[in-house]
Design a protein around this motif. Structure first.
Motif, PDB file in Angstrom:
ATOM      1  N   ARG A  30       0.844  -1.188   0.000  1.00  0.00           N
ATOM      2  CA  ARG A  30       0.000   0.000   0.000  1.00  0.00           C
ATOM      3  C   ARG A  30       0.881   1.241   0.000  1.00  0.00           C
ATOM      4  NH1 ARG A  30      -5.417  -0.640   1.379  1.00  0.00           N
ATOM      5  NH2 ARG A  30      -5.503   1.586   1.888  1.00  0.00           N
ATOM      6  N   PRO A  31       0.429   2.312  -0.633  1.00  0.00           N
ATOM      7  CA  PRO A  31       1.216   3.544  -0.623  1.00  0.00           C
ATOM      8  C   PRO A  31       1.220   4.190   0.761  1.00  0.00           C
ATOM      9  CG  PRO A  31      -0.926   3.941  -1.614  1.00  0.00           C
ATOM     10  CD  PRO A  31      -0.823   2.458  -1.398  1.00  0.00           C
ATOM     11  N   GLN A  32       2.298   4.866   1.071  1.00  0.00           N
ATOM     12  CA  GLN A  32       2.381   5.644   2.294  1.00  0.00           C
ATOM     13  C   GLN A  32       1.670   6.990   2.103  1.00  0.00           C
ATOM     14  OE1 GLN A  32       3.795   4.400   5.215  1.00  0.00           O
ATOM     15  NE2 GLN A  32       3.719   2.544   3.940  1.00  0.00           N
ATOM     16  N   PRO A  33       1.256   7.626   3.188  1.00  0.00           N
ATOM     17  CA  PRO A  33       0.515   8.891   3.057  1.00  0.00           C
ATOM     18  C   PRO A  33       1.242   9.987   2.291  1.00  0.00           C
ATOM     19  CG  PRO A  33       0.249   8.013   5.260  1.00  0.00           C
ATOM     20  CD  PRO A  33       1.290   7.159   4.589  1.00  0.00           C
ATOM     21  N   ASP A  34       2.583   9.925   2.240  1.00  0.00           N
ATOM     22  CA  ASP A  34       3.312  10.961   1.517  1.00  0.00           C
ATOM     23  C   ASP A  34       3.439  10.663   0.027  1.00  0.00           C
ATOM     24  OD1 ASP A  34       5.119   8.863   1.644  1.00  0.00           O
ATOM     25  OD2 ASP A  34       6.846  10.145   2.098  1.00  0.00           O
ATOM     26  N   TYR A  36       0.845  10.600  -2.067  1.00  0.00           N
ATOM     27  CA  TYR A  36      -0.285  11.221  -2.770  1.00  0.00           C
ATOM     28  C   TYR A  36      -0.715  12.445  -1.979  1.00  0.00           C
ATOM     29  CZ  TYR A  36      -2.542   8.179   0.678  1.00  0.00           C
ATOM     30  OH  TYR A  36      -2.884   7.522   1.835  1.00  0.00           O
ATOM     31  N   ALA A  37      -1.427  13.352  -2.629  1.00  0.00           N
ATOM     32  CA  ALA A  37      -1.903  14.564  -1.959  1.00  0.00           C
ATOM     33  C   ALA A  37      -2.923  14.189  -0.882  1.00  0.00           C
ATOM     34  CB  ALA A  37      -2.537  15.504  -2.978  1.00  0.00           C
ATOM     35  N   PRO A  38      -2.965  14.935   0.218  1.00  0.00           N
ATOM     36  CA  PRO A  38      -3.908  14.615   1.300  1.00  0.00           C
ATOM     37  C   PRO A  38      -5.354  14.467   0.848  1.00  0.00           C
ATOM     38  CG  PRO A  38      -2.343  16.281   2.021  1.00  0.00           C
ATOM     39  CD  PRO A  38      -2.101  16.071   0.558  1.00  0.00           C
ATOM     40  N   TYR A  39      -5.756  15.221  -0.170  1.00  0.00           N
ATOM     41  CA  TYR A  39      -7.128  15.137  -0.665  1.00  0.00           C
ATOM     42  C   TYR A  39      -7.504  13.708  -1.054  1.00  0.00           C
ATOM     43  CZ  TYR A  39     -10.978  15.551  -4.017  1.00  0.00           C
ATOM     44  OH  TYR A  39     -12.159  15.379  -4.688  1.00  0.00           O
ATOM     45  N   TYR A  40      -6.542  12.978  -1.597  1.00  0.00           N
ATOM     46  CA  TYR A  40      -6.847  11.646  -2.123  1.00  0.00           C
ATOM     47  C   TYR A  40      -6.915  10.566  -1.055  1.00  0.00           C
ATOM     48  CZ  TYR A  40      -6.255  13.628  -6.746  1.00  0.00           C
ATOM     49  OH  TYR A  40      -6.401  14.387  -7.874  1.00  0.00           O
ATOM     50  N   SER A  41      -6.626  10.907   0.183  1.00  0.00           N
ATOM     51  CA  SER A  41      -6.756   9.913   1.252  1.00  0.00           C
ATOM     52  C   SER A  41      -8.197   9.432   1.379  1.00  0.00           C
ATOM     53  CB  SER A  41      -6.272  10.486   2.584  1.00  0.00           C
ATOM     54  OG  SER A  41      -7.062  11.590   2.983  1.00  0.00           O
ATOM     55  N   ARG A  42      -9.146  10.259   0.979  1.00  0.00           N
ATOM     56  CA  ARG A  42     -10.557   9.873   1.017  1.00  0.00           C
ATOM     57  C   ARG A  42     -10.838   8.696   0.094  1.00  0.00           C
ATOM     58  NH1 ARG A  42     -13.605  14.272  -2.764  1.00  0.00           N
ATOM     59  NH2 ARG A  42     -15.412  13.401  -1.721  1.00  0.00           N
ATOM     60  N   ALA A 166       2.023  15.650 -10.366  1.00  0.00           N
ATOM     61  CA  ALA A 166       0.775  15.837 -11.111  1.00  0.00           C
ATOM     62  C   ALA A 166      -0.091  16.835 -10.349  1.00  0.00           C
ATOM     63  CB  ALA A 166       0.040  14.515 -11.270  1.00  0.00           C
ATOM     64  N   ASN A 167      -0.564  17.834 -11.056  1.00  0.00           N
ATOM     65  CA  ASN A 167      -1.396  18.863 -10.442  1.00  0.00           C
ATOM     66  C   ASN A 167      -0.677  19.493  -9.241  1.00  0.00           C
ATOM     67  OD1 ASN A 167      -3.664  20.491 -10.265  1.00  0.00           O
ATOM     68  ND2 ASN A 167      -4.776  19.045  -8.954  1.00  0.00           N
ATOM     69  N   LYS A 168       0.641  19.700  -9.393  1.00  0.00           N
ATOM     70  CA  LYS A 168       1.492  20.363  -8.401  1.00  0.00           C
ATOM     71  C   LYS A 168       1.677  19.558  -7.115  1.00  0.00           C
ATOM     72  CE  LYS A 168       0.102  24.928 -10.115  1.00  0.00           C
ATOM     73  NZ  LYS A 168      -0.498  26.242  -9.783  1.00  0.00           N
ATOM     74  N   ASN A 169       1.391  18.270  -7.162  1.00  0.00           N
ATOM     75  CA  ASN A 169       1.576  17.410  -5.994  1.00  0.00           C
ATOM     76  C   ASN A 169       2.373  16.174  -6.383  1.00  0.00           C
ATOM     77  OD1 ASN A 169      -0.151  18.597  -3.712  1.00  0.00           O
ATOM     78  ND2 ASN A 169      -1.589  18.575  -5.423  1.00  0.00           N
ATOM     79  N   GLU A 170       3.217  15.716  -5.456  1.00  0.00           N
ATOM     80  CA  GLU A 170       3.972  14.498  -5.696  1.00  0.00           C
ATOM     81  C   GLU A 170       3.061  13.288  -5.530  1.00  0.00           C
ATOM     82  OE1 GLU A 170       8.435  13.524  -4.623  1.00  0.00           O
ATOM     83  OE2 GLU A 170       7.150  12.989  -2.919  1.00  0.00           O
ATOM     84  N   VAL A 171       3.247  12.312  -6.410  1.00  0.00           N
ATOM     85  CA  VAL A 171       2.436  11.103  -6.347  1.00  0.00           C
ATOM     86  C   VAL A 171       3.250   9.934  -6.891  1.00  0.00           C
ATOM     87  CG1 VAL A 171       1.380  11.440  -8.639  1.00  0.00           C
ATOM     88  CG2 VAL A 171       0.154  10.112  -6.887  1.00  0.00           C
ATOM     89  N   SER A 172       3.030   8.757  -6.323  1.00  0.00           N
ATOM     90  CA  SER A 172       3.717   7.559  -6.795  1.00  0.00           C
ATOM     91  C   SER A 172       2.796   6.756  -7.707  1.00  0.00           C
ATOM     92  CB  SER A 172       4.151   6.690  -5.614  1.00  0.00           C
ATOM     93  OG  SER A 172       3.019   6.103  -4.989  1.00  0.00           O
ATOM     94  N   VAL A 173       3.395   5.812  -8.408  1.00  0.00           N
ATOM     95  CA  VAL A 173       2.599   4.948  -9.284  1.00  0.00           C
ATOM     96  C   VAL A 173       1.613   4.122  -8.460  1.00  0.00           C
ATOM     97  CG1 VAL A 173       2.703   2.989 -10.875  1.00  0.00           C
ATOM     98  CG2 VAL A 173       4.344   4.866 -11.086  1.00  0.00           C
ATOM     99  N   GLY A 175       0.485   4.877  -5.578  1.00  0.00           N
ATOM    100  CA  GLY A 175      -0.511   5.811  -5.074  1.00  0.00           C
ATOM    101  C   GLY A 175      -1.616   6.036  -6.084  1.00  0.00           C
ATOM    102  N   LEU A 176      -1.254   6.199  -7.343  1.00  0.00           N
ATOM    103  CA  LEU A 176      -2.246   6.392  -8.412  1.00  0.00           C
ATOM    104  C   LEU A 176      -3.129   5.168  -8.573  1.00  0.00           C
ATOM    105  CD1 LEU A 176       0.052   8.246 -10.932  1.00  0.00           C
ATOM    106  CD2 LEU A 176      -2.104   9.149 -10.027  1.00  0.00           C
ATOM    107  N   ALA A 177      -2.543   3.971  -8.463  1.00  0.00           N
ATOM    108  CA  ALA A 177      -3.343   2.750  -8.590  1.00  0.00           C
ATOM    109  C   ALA A 177      -4.411   2.681  -7.507  1.00  0.00           C
ATOM    110  CB  ALA A 177      -2.433   1.524  -8.525  1.00  0.00           C
ATOM    111  N   TYR A 178      -4.040   3.026  -6.295  1.00  0.00           N
ATOM    112  CA  TYR A 178      -5.009   3.014  -5.198  1.00  0.00           C
ATOM    113  C   TYR A 178      -6.034   4.133  -5.332  1.00  0.00           C
ATOM    114  CZ  TYR A 178      -3.093  -0.771  -2.376  1.00  0.00           C
ATOM    115  OH  TYR A 178      -2.721  -2.016  -1.913  1.00  0.00           O
ATOM    116  N   ILE A 179      -5.616   5.271  -5.845  1.00  0.00           N
ATOM    117  CA  ILE A 179      -6.564   6.367  -6.079  1.00  0.00           C
ATOM    118  C   ILE A 179      -7.587   5.958  -7.125  1.00  0.00           C
ATOM    119  CG2 ILE A 179      -6.795   8.705  -6.996  1.00  0.00           C
ATOM    120  CD1 ILE A 179      -3.985   9.262  -5.745  1.00  0.00           C
ATOM    121  N   ILE A 180      -7.134   5.313  -8.196  1.00  0.00           N
ATOM    122  CA  ILE A 180      -8.053   4.835  -9.238  1.00  0.00           C
ATOM    123  C   ILE A 180      -9.110   3.916  -8.635  1.00  0.00           C
ATOM    124  CG2 ILE A 180      -8.218   3.305 -11.244  1.00  0.00           C
ATOM    125  CD1 ILE A 180      -5.532   4.501 -12.187  1.00  0.00           C
TER     126      ILE A 180
END
Length: 199
Positions: A30-34, A36-42, A166-173, A175-180
């Motif tokens: 699982r990605p760590q909180p850092d 992805y942007a805090p908004y995506y924790s939801r 992306a969109n001025k925030n650092e994100v990992s691959v 992290g993006l998979a979990y956001i999707i």
């Protein structure tokens, strides 16, 4: 009326078959909180477990079950005048997954070029979703998810933890998979609770 079990749309006979054929030999944590942007924790918080590829594949079938038997009236339904229709929700999910998967592709290839954000309301407003058949949108959703899975399951271990902007925030691959996955689940729950409940 789109009824998957009796009369699936043309070309969709394999849409419930697993898209993950050869899972990687390594574990994608699982990605760590850092990552992805805090908004995506939801969204990330909605995703259970640590097998993101299986989760993404299972979601595809779960969403198909929700949409099975829905007709154009269901697709055009809005639970409030200013809200998107169910078709527009599906279009938004497809657009967003395409964009996030594109970000994952570039970051996985060590592309350090910062990527711009996008305005979701403009995308929905200028999309053709309201004029398309619900069955077409379902086909699009399945095609997008299969493409996402094809991209992710072919990444090597190092690619998953690479980071970009992306969109001025650092994100990992990863992290993006979990956001999707979390974004799709978020909207599926809204469809279940506010669009299709009792219909």
């Amino acid at each position: 009326r789109f009824v998957e079990s009796k009369n699936p749309p043309s070309g969709s006979k394999h849409m419930l078959e697993p898209a993950v054929i050869n899972p990687p030999a390594f574990t994608v944590a699982r990605p760590q909180p850092d990552e992805y942007a805090p908004y995506y924790s939801r969204y990330v918080s909605l995703v259970e477990g640590e097998d993101i590829l299986s989760t993404l594949d299972q979601q595809r079938r779960q969403t198909m079950m929700l949409l099975s038997g829905r007709d154009e009236e269901d697709g055009n339904f809005r639970y409030a005048p200013e809200k998107w229709s169910a078709k527009e929700v599906l279009g938004h999910v497809c657009d967003t997954e395409r964009i996030f998967a594109y970000r994952a592709l570039r970051i996985s290839r060590s592309d350090a070029t910062p990527m711009e954000g996008f305005e979701q309301d403009d995308y929905v407003r200028n999309g053709p979703f309201a004029h398309r058949a619900l069955s077409d949108l379902v086909e699009d959703l399945i095609a997008v998810r299969r493409a996402t899975l094809s991209l992710l399951r072919n990444l090597d271990e190092a690619a998953w933890t690479r980071r970009g902007t992306a969109n001025k925030n650092e994100v990992s691959v990863r992290g993006l998979a979990y956001i999707i996955a979390g974004h799709e689940l978020h909207h599926r729950r809204i469809l279940e609770e506010k669009y299709f409940a009792g219909r």
